[in-house]
Design a protein around this motif. Structure first.
Motif, PDB file in Angstrom:
ATOM      1  N   ILE A  53       0.815  -1.213   0.000  1.00 38.15           N
ATOM      2  CA  ILE A  53       0.000   0.000   0.000  1.00 38.15           C
ATOM      3  C   ILE A  53       0.851   1.266   0.000  1.00 38.15           C
ATOM      4  O   ILE A  53       0.612   2.186  -0.759  1.00 38.15           O
ATOM      5  CB  ILE A  53      -0.933   0.024   1.237  1.00 38.15           C
ATOM      6  CG1 ILE A  53      -1.741  -1.256   1.351  1.00 38.15           C
ATOM      7  CG2 ILE A  53      -1.798   1.262   1.250  1.00 38.15           C
ATOM      8  CD1 ILE A  53      -2.741  -1.481   0.256  1.00 38.15           C
ATOM      9  N   VAL A  54       1.848   1.280   0.886  1.00 36.82           N
ATOM     10  CA  VAL A  54       2.683   2.472   1.080  1.00 36.82           C
ATOM     11  C   VAL A  54       4.046   2.215   0.449  1.00 36.82           C
ATOM     12  O   VAL A  54       4.674   1.192   0.727  1.00 36.82           O
ATOM     13  CB  VAL A  54       2.845   2.776   2.588  1.00 36.82           C
ATOM     14  CG1 VAL A  54       3.740   3.987   2.801  1.00 36.82           C
ATOM     15  CG2 VAL A  54       1.485   2.998   3.222  1.00 36.82           C
ATOM     16  N   PRO A  55       4.528   3.133  -0.385  1.00 38.89           N
ATOM     17  CA  PRO A  55       5.833   2.916  -1.006  1.00 38.89           C
ATOM     18  C   PRO A  55       6.962   2.934   0.022  1.00 38.89           C
ATOM     19  O   PRO A  55       6.821   3.502   1.103  1.00 38.89           O
ATOM     20  CB  PRO A  55       5.975   4.096  -1.976  1.00 38.89           C
ATOM     21  CG  PRO A  55       5.028   5.131  -1.489  1.00 38.89           C
ATOM     22  CD  PRO A  55       3.927   4.409  -0.770  1.00 38.89           C
ATOM     23  N   GLN A  56       8.068   2.324  -0.337  1.00 40.21           N
ATOM     24  CA  GLN A  56       9.273   2.350   0.505  1.00 40.21           C
ATOM     25  C   GLN A  56       9.758   3.796   0.599  1.00 40.21           C
ATOM     26  O   GLN A  56       9.967   4.438  -0.416  1.00 40.21           O
ATOM     27  CB  GLN A  56      10.356   1.468  -0.123  1.00 40.21           C
ATOM     28  CG  GLN A  56      11.634   1.392   0.654  1.00 40.21           C
ATOM     29  CD  GLN A  56      11.519   0.511   1.878  1.00 40.21           C
ATOM     30  OE1 GLN A  56      10.839  -0.506   1.838  1.00 40.21           O
ATOM     31  NE2 GLN A  56      12.171   0.886   2.951  1.00 40.21           N
ATOM     32  N   MET A 109      -0.490   5.984 -13.055  1.00 40.41           N
ATOM     33  CA  MET A 109      -0.498   5.516 -11.675  1.00 40.41           C
ATOM     34  C   MET A 109       0.929   5.417 -11.119  1.00 40.41           C
ATOM     35  O   MET A 109       1.170   5.748  -9.954  1.00 40.41           O
ATOM     36  CB  MET A 109      -1.214   4.165 -11.556  1.00 40.41           C
ATOM     37  CG  MET A 109      -2.720   4.252 -11.805  1.00 40.41           C
ATOM     38  SD  MET A 109      -3.560   5.522 -10.818  1.00 40.41           S
ATOM     39  CE  MET A 109      -3.160   5.013  -9.163  1.00 40.41           C
ATOM     40  N   ASP A 110       1.882   5.003 -11.941  1.00 43.11           N
ATOM     41  CA  ASP A 110       3.287   4.975 -11.498  1.00 43.11           C
ATOM     42  C   ASP A 110       3.759   6.379 -11.130  1.00 43.11           C
ATOM     43  O   ASP A 110       4.436   6.572 -10.108  1.00 43.11           O
ATOM     44  CB  ASP A 110       4.189   4.384 -12.583  1.00 43.11           C
ATOM     45  CG  ASP A 110       4.020   2.884 -12.750  1.00 43.11           C
ATOM     46  OD1 ASP A 110       3.463   2.225 -11.834  1.00 43.11           O
ATOM     47  OD2 ASP A 110       4.447   2.364 -13.806  1.00 43.11           O
ATOM     48  N   ASP A 111       3.405   7.368 -11.954  1.00 43.46           N
ATOM     49  CA  ASP A 111       3.761   8.759 -11.657  1.00 43.46           C
ATOM     50  C   ASP A 111       3.108   9.219 -10.358  1.00 43.46           C
ATOM     51  O   ASP A 111       3.748   9.888  -9.534  1.00 43.46           O
ATOM     52  CB  ASP A 111       3.342   9.688 -12.799  1.00 43.46           C
ATOM     53  CG  ASP A 111       4.150   9.469 -14.077  1.00 43.46           C
ATOM     54  OD1 ASP A 111       5.236   8.853 -14.005  1.00 43.46           O
ATOM     55  OD2 ASP A 111       3.682   9.917 -15.141  1.00 43.46           O
ATOM     56  N   LEU A 112       1.846   8.869 -10.167  1.00 37.98           N
ATOM     57  CA  LEU A 112       1.153   9.253  -8.939  1.00 37.98           C
ATOM     58  C   LEU A 112       1.789   8.599  -7.713  1.00 37.98           C
ATOM     59  O   LEU A 112       1.910   9.232  -6.660  1.00 37.98           O
ATOM     60  CB  LEU A 112      -0.332   8.888  -9.020  1.00 37.98           C
ATOM     61  CG  LEU A 112      -1.190   9.807  -9.883  1.00 37.98           C
ATOM     62  CD1 LEU A 112      -2.592   9.234 -10.054  1.00 37.98           C
ATOM     63  CD2 LEU A 112      -1.248  11.207  -9.277  1.00 37.98           C
ATOM     64  N   ARG A 113       2.209   7.351  -7.848  1.00 36.16           N
ATOM     65  CA  ARG A 113       2.876   6.671  -6.724  1.00 36.16           C
ATOM     66  C   ARG A 113       4.178   7.390  -6.350  1.00 36.16           C
ATOM     67  O   ARG A 113       4.514   7.495  -5.170  1.00 36.16           O
ATOM     68  CB  ARG A 113       3.138   5.209  -7.060  1.00 36.16           C
ATOM     69  CG  ARG A 113       1.892   4.347  -7.023  1.00 36.16           C
ATOM     70  CD  ARG A 113       2.200   2.869  -7.285  1.00 36.16           C
ATOM     71  NE  ARG A 113       0.973   2.175  -7.575  1.00 36.16           N
ATOM     72  CZ  ARG A 113       0.537   1.885  -8.813  1.00 36.16           C
ATOM     73  NH1 ARG A 113       1.255   2.213  -9.872  1.00 36.16           N
ATOM     74  NH2 ARG A 113      -0.608   1.256  -8.983  1.00 36.16           N
ATOM     75  N   GLU A 114       4.912   7.885  -7.341  1.00 37.85           N
ATOM     76  CA  GLU A 114       6.141   8.633  -7.050  1.00 37.85           C
ATOM     77  C   GLU A 114       5.823   9.953  -6.352  1.00 37.85           C
ATOM     78  O   GLU A 114       6.553  10.374  -5.456  1.00 37.85           O
ATOM     79  CB  GLU A 114       6.939   8.880  -8.333  1.00 37.85           C
ATOM     80  CG  GLU A 114       7.645   7.648  -8.833  1.00 37.85           C
ATOM     81  CD  GLU A 114       8.603   7.949  -9.977  1.00 37.85           C
ATOM     82  OE1 GLU A 114       9.030   9.117 -10.114  1.00 37.85           O
ATOM     83  OE2 GLU A 114       8.931   7.012 -10.713  1.00 37.85           O
ATOM     84  N   ILE A 115       4.749  10.607  -6.758  1.00 36.09           N
ATOM     85  CA  ILE A 115       4.325  11.845  -6.098  1.00 36.09           C
ATOM     86  C   ILE A 115       3.924  11.546  -4.654  1.00 36.09           C
ATOM     87  O   ILE A 115       4.320  12.260  -3.725  1.00 36.09           O
ATOM     88  CB  ILE A 115       3.169  12.507  -6.877  1.00 36.09           C
ATOM     89  CG1 ILE A 115       3.683  13.042  -8.210  1.00 36.09           C
ATOM     90  CG2 ILE A 115       2.517  13.619  -6.053  1.00 36.09           C
ATOM     91  CD1 ILE A 115       2.591  13.472  -9.181  1.00 36.09           C
ATOM     92  N   ILE A 116       3.167  10.483  -4.464  1.00 36.22           N
ATOM     93  CA  ILE A 116       2.749  10.092  -3.117  1.00 36.22           C
ATOM     94  C   ILE A 116       3.969   9.758  -2.265  1.00 36.22           C
ATOM     95  O   ILE A 116       4.064  10.182  -1.104  1.00 36.22           O
ATOM     96  CB  ILE A 116       1.757   8.910  -3.178  1.00 36.22           C
ATOM     97  CG1 ILE A 116       0.429   9.392  -3.769  1.00 36.22           C
ATOM     98  CG2 ILE A 116       1.565   8.270  -1.807  1.00 36.22           C
ATOM     99  CD1 ILE A 116      -0.500   8.274  -4.192  1.00 36.22           C
ATOM    100  N   GLN A 117       4.917   9.014  -2.811  1.00 33.29           N
ATOM    101  CA  GLN A 117       6.132   8.666  -2.081  1.00 33.29           C
ATOM    102  C   GLN A 117       6.866   9.935  -1.654  1.00 33.29           C
ATOM    103  O   GLN A 117       7.277  10.063  -0.503  1.00 33.29           O
ATOM    104  CB  GLN A 117       7.056   7.804  -2.932  1.00 33.29           C
ATOM    105  CG  GLN A 117       8.379   7.490  -2.238  1.00 33.29           C
ATOM    106  CD  GLN A 117       9.331   6.707  -3.120  1.00 33.29           C
ATOM    107  OE1 GLN A 117       9.057   6.437  -4.274  1.00 33.29           O
ATOM    108  NE2 GLN A 117      10.452   6.340  -2.562  1.00 33.29           N
TER     109      GLN A 117
END
Length: 146
Positions: A76-79, A129-137
């Protein structure tokens, strides 16, 4: 003992400058319980870790605790990586700028207009979604480590 092998609860308490006795009183546990957590004999419940993170002023303790005690968190949460505040802020800014320049919000809205992501749209959707995950991280790193 090398830093990477130290107990996260003990490290957080010591970094905050508290004795075991003072910390135990503050977080409302017995000294024996705190010792058990800090020596690795017992895993503290989430509510205790929440109090530790609050009173020790270490939000990263909550993240570390979840990472070490719950394998689902990484789904759920990126490293997260601890970085300087400047580096975290720059990373966040650059990722948001790239997302805006790529018109990713508009592309996502065009895909979502019909209420579903079809097979043709799936690769572009996954890239967004990959870009959004990087923003969230980047945002989480800033929140947890700043």
């Amino acid at each position: 003992m090398p830093e990477e092998h130290r107990n996260i609860y003990k490290t957080a308490r010591r970094d905050a400058g508290y004795t075991q006795e003072a910390a135990a009183e503050m977080i409302a546990v017995s000294v024996e319980s705190l010792r058990a957590y800090e020596n690795g004999y017992r895993i503290p419940p989430n509510d205790i870790v929440e109090r530790m993170a609050h009173y020790y002023h270490t939000p990263q303790l909550a993240y570390q605790h979840l990472q070490e005690t719950n394998s689902l968190i990484l789904q759920i949460v990126p490293q997260l990586q601890e970085r300087s505040v400047l580096e975290m802020a720059v990373r966040m800014y650059l990722r948001l700028s790239q997302f805006q320049q790529a018109h990713s919000v508009e592309r996502l809205m065009a895909m979502a207009e019909d209420g579903r992501i079809d097979d043709q749209e799936r690769p572009e959707f996954e890239a967004i979604m990959d870009d959004l995950r990087e923003i969230i991280q980047s945002g989480l790193e800033l929140d947890v480590y700043a």
